[in-house]
Design a protein around this motif. Sequence first.
Motif, PDB file in Angstrom:
ATOM      1  N   UNK A  73      -5.513   4.582  -6.258  1.00 36.54           N
ATOM      2  CA  UNK A  73      -4.802   4.467  -4.995  1.00 36.54           C
ATOM      3  C   UNK A  73      -4.667   5.808  -4.292  1.00 36.54           C
ATOM      4  N   UNK A  74      -5.770   6.302  -3.753  1.00 36.82           N
ATOM      5  CA  UNK A  74      -5.669   7.486  -2.916  1.00 36.82           C
ATOM      6  C   UNK A  74      -5.629   7.032  -1.465  1.00 36.82           C
TER       7      UNK A  74
ATOM      8  N   UNK B 247      -0.910   5.758   5.732  1.00 33.53           N
ATOM      9  CA  UNK B 247       0.173   4.935   5.188  1.00 33.53           C
ATOM     10  C   UNK B 247       1.044   5.847   4.337  1.00 33.53           C
ATOM     11  N   UNK B 248       2.274   6.050   4.726  1.00 34.57           N
ATOM     12  CA  UNK B 248       3.123   6.981   3.979  1.00 34.57           C
ATOM     13  C   UNK B 248       3.243   6.564   2.522  1.00 34.57           C
ATOM     14  N   UNK B 249       3.327   7.501   1.656  1.00 28.55           N
ATOM     15  CA  UNK B 249       3.468   7.216   0.235  1.00 28.55           C
ATOM     16  C   UNK B 249       4.941   7.050  -0.114  1.00 28.55           C
ATOM     17  N   UNK B 250       5.313   5.780  -0.281  1.00 27.30           N
ATOM     18  CA  UNK B 250       6.726   5.477  -0.514  1.00 27.30           C
ATOM     19  C   UNK B 250       7.236   6.142  -1.783  1.00 27.30           C
TER      20      UNK B 250
ATOM     21  N   UNK C 192      -8.814  -1.525   4.010  1.00 26.02           N
ATOM     22  CA  UNK C 192      -8.366  -0.158   3.799  1.00 26.02           C
ATOM     23  C   UNK C 192      -7.752  -0.001   2.411  1.00 26.02           C
ATOM     24  N   UNK C 193      -6.943  -1.003   2.091  1.00 23.86           N
ATOM     25  CA  UNK C 193      -6.292  -0.956   0.773  1.00 23.86           C
ATOM     26  C   UNK C 193      -7.339  -0.903  -0.336  1.00 23.86           C
TER      27      UNK C 193
ATOM     28  N   UNK D 183      -6.403  -4.305   7.134  1.00 22.91           N
ATOM     29  CA  UNK D 183      -5.430  -3.672   6.238  1.00 22.91           C
ATOM     30  C   UNK D 183      -5.891  -3.807   4.784  1.00 22.91           C
TER      31      UNK D 183
ATOM     32  N   UNK E 167       0.843  -1.191   0.000  1.00 28.47           N
ATOM     33  CA  UNK E 167       0.000   0.000   0.000  1.00 28.47           C
ATOM     34  C   UNK E 167       0.880   1.244   0.000  1.00 28.47           C
ATOM     35  N   UNK E 168       1.924   1.190   0.787  1.00 31.22           N
ATOM     36  CA  UNK E 168       2.820   2.342   0.859  1.00 31.22           C
ATOM     37  C   UNK E 168       3.435   2.613  -0.504  1.00 31.22           C
TER      38      UNK E 168
ATOM     39  N   UNK F 112      -9.188   2.325  -0.653  1.00 34.87           N
ATOM     40  CA  UNK F 112      -8.398   3.354  -1.316  1.00 34.87           C
ATOM     41  C   UNK F 112      -8.235   3.078  -2.809  1.00 34.87           C
ATOM     42  N   UNK F 113      -8.960   2.097  -3.283  1.00 37.19           N
ATOM     43  CA  UNK F 113      -8.928   1.857  -4.721  1.00 37.19           C
ATOM     44  C   UNK F 113      -8.033   0.716  -5.147  1.00 37.19           C
ATOM     45  N   UNK F 114      -7.397   0.054  -4.204  1.00 34.23           N
ATOM     46  CA  UNK F 114      -6.545  -1.073  -4.563  1.00 34.23           C
ATOM     47  C   UNK F 114      -7.381  -2.286  -4.927  1.00 34.23           C
TER      48      UNK F 114
END
Lengths: 362, 362
Positions: B1-2, B49-52, A147-148, A144, A115-116, A151-153
């Motif tokens: 993926x927002x 979740x930080x955006x890597x 949530x992913x 998890x 996700x990150x 967020x559109x995953x």
Amino acid sequence: MAASTLTEVARLAGVSPATASRVLNGSARKPGKDIADRVRQAADSLGYVPNAQAQGLAKSSSGLIGLIVHDIADPYFAAIARGVQEAAREQRRMVLLATTGGGPAEEKEAVAAFAARRADSIVIAGSRSCRDEDQDGNAELAAELDRYCRNGGRVAVVGHPVVGATASEGYHVVEVPNQELAGRLATELAAGWDGDFVIVGGPEGLLTSDDRVRGFQDGLERVGRRPAEVLRSAFNRSGGYEAGLQLAARIKAARSGETAAPQLCIFAVNDVMAIGAAAALRSEGLRIPRDAAIAGFDDIETLRDFRPALSTVRLPLEDIGRFATRATGRQPDTGNGEEGESASPGVITGEVTLRRSTEAAA
Amino acid sequence: MAASTLTEVARLAGVSPATASRVLNGSARKPGKDIADRVRQAADSLGYVPNAQAQGLAKSSSGLIGLIVHDIADPYFAAIARGVQEAAREQRRMVLLATTGGGPAEEKEAVAAFAARRADSIVIAGSRSCRDEDQDGNAELAAELDRYCRNGGRVAVVGHPVVGATASEGYHVVEVPNQELAGRLATELAAGWDGDFVIVGGPEGLLTSDDRVRGFQDGLERVGRRPAEVLRSAFNRSGGYEAGLQLAARIKAARSGETAAPQLCIFAVNDVMAIGAAAALRSEGLRIPRDAAIAGFDDIETLRDFRPALSTVRLPLEDIGRFATRATGRQPDTGNGEEGESASPGVITGEVTLRRSTEAAA
DNA sequence: AAGAAGTGGGAACGCGCTTTCCCAGCCAGT
DNA sequence: ACTGGCTGGGAAAGCGCGTTCCCACTTCTT
């Protein structure tokens, strides 16, 4: 990791970054031919490599697909990984690999990491577990994943849905008919075998293992055979080996008795365990199928040359990986029913494959 | 993926993004305890979740390590991949997988893709080739790698350097003593074997294969045996199978003659080929080691239960992957000699392992 | 020939985060 | 009490790219 940037290319070509961007990737607007050439030339004279991270940031999509397996060196997962890899290539995406050893906690971390990285989709290949000690882990993993997805995953899991997952949007399950196939294996085996059956299973609560055990028992029941005893051990080669040692002792004990030794047919819930069990029997001086028949599940490619050839259920592992990956691909358009359907994965089916290892001793 | 952003977290916590950033990842500056708590709470109430990608962009380093293999389903590569994966986890990085089928052109593309993703380092596991038709591809691959290194990327290749690569900075080669080990295998085999040897090799120009062939011949020569004939075919199971068929025909022909059939010992340059060859012999009704001895190379784990147990050379595949990956890790400080050395990989060594498949028939 | 419609290029903003720089307080020192 | 050095927080400038908007210029209308 520094490299030349789009701006540098643009400057060299004497155009604006916007124009350079338009020519160097498929944009809706096509700059003029001469300008395009200038830009392209500037680009490769500088050895320009677009920064996918920046692109991803700007477009918010990464072209990454995350794959979660227990152990990439396990041929079962390796085969699935190959399929995933192929499908990923079709979609011009790259695969990000995470191996977790099977624990939901680690799987959760892997999902978070994906996700990150803003992976567009995630494929989870490992067997689900519903053991008590995994309860909390499963819940966290499910959260998890939810949530992913929110967020559109997009996620695809092979075999079973993650225990407790509630997301519906973008959540696919590639069904593997483990139970049914195990049942078919049982009936086909029973047709040529009069003796008893023993099942060497993985730890209780491992869904894949449980399905296969249950299916096998069902199959036995359907043809009027009495249920098999179930031995539990680790879901890998050494688990099979241990169970094999136990069985070997039992067989030898029975043989020393005066009654005719009952023939035993061992069903190990996966090929690797079957091989382990076979090795154990052999190390105890027993021969297959003379002293005991043995069957596995998966039809691992590398193991096909094993002697005696292992009866098993062929699973199209590569297809499974491929379908799972495709299932997470962006749908063309929900409007077009026909096209939309073609994107949906084919249904997975396996094939009982009887070989030498279960040929009734003459 | 927002997903929720750092700014949102900061706003919720009533601090600036800078502060939020400082508390949510290891920064040199540690904000006050109370503020830190507020931020952290805000973060997980938002499921932050930080955006890597953004992090990578800002720090210009991605935490990614690229792995290039021929085929992830090949147990040889799968084992290496496992090692890479483990080392990557140590370094808290993720692995990006590319399978290329062995062509330099595809490898070049993979390198470019990794470069685009700003992978911190690349591990190339496939055997190098120096065949004529790969000439151009190799050159391009070398160029791509050079550029990657020049931009600060680190690469490790197992076995042989990429043909034509000139980069020195950040370019590591994990040496695998294929030649030496093949030599040792030859001498140990020769000690218990009076008959002839035949080598089943991969295509000419595949460096790993060539090394093993050469080493084996050298070993033979050292103990005064005449050189082995070399059969070439594909570097996989079916290549071994084909070669096996040829040899089977030859053996049977010889046997039908009146002279005592000369015993043959087959050395296949990897285990998978050896298994293929063995399968071919068996399918022709020949038995191992009675009608022919056979040895492989690699000691693939999944194949250890093969019967007759395969004589081979054990290679620490997992370590190879691990070492290669570690070699690409950031060095602590060039100043400190001692610490710097500890980061350098151990030297790879293998072990000749004689088993049943080459026991001289009594 | 004047305006509308269209074409091709650039300026600028935003993606989400790190990091430098700056500033407001706080302490100790003379 | 006044100043110099710290400390801890915020403002802002990027990182490299995509994209929207805007503008100058061309080409087709009535």
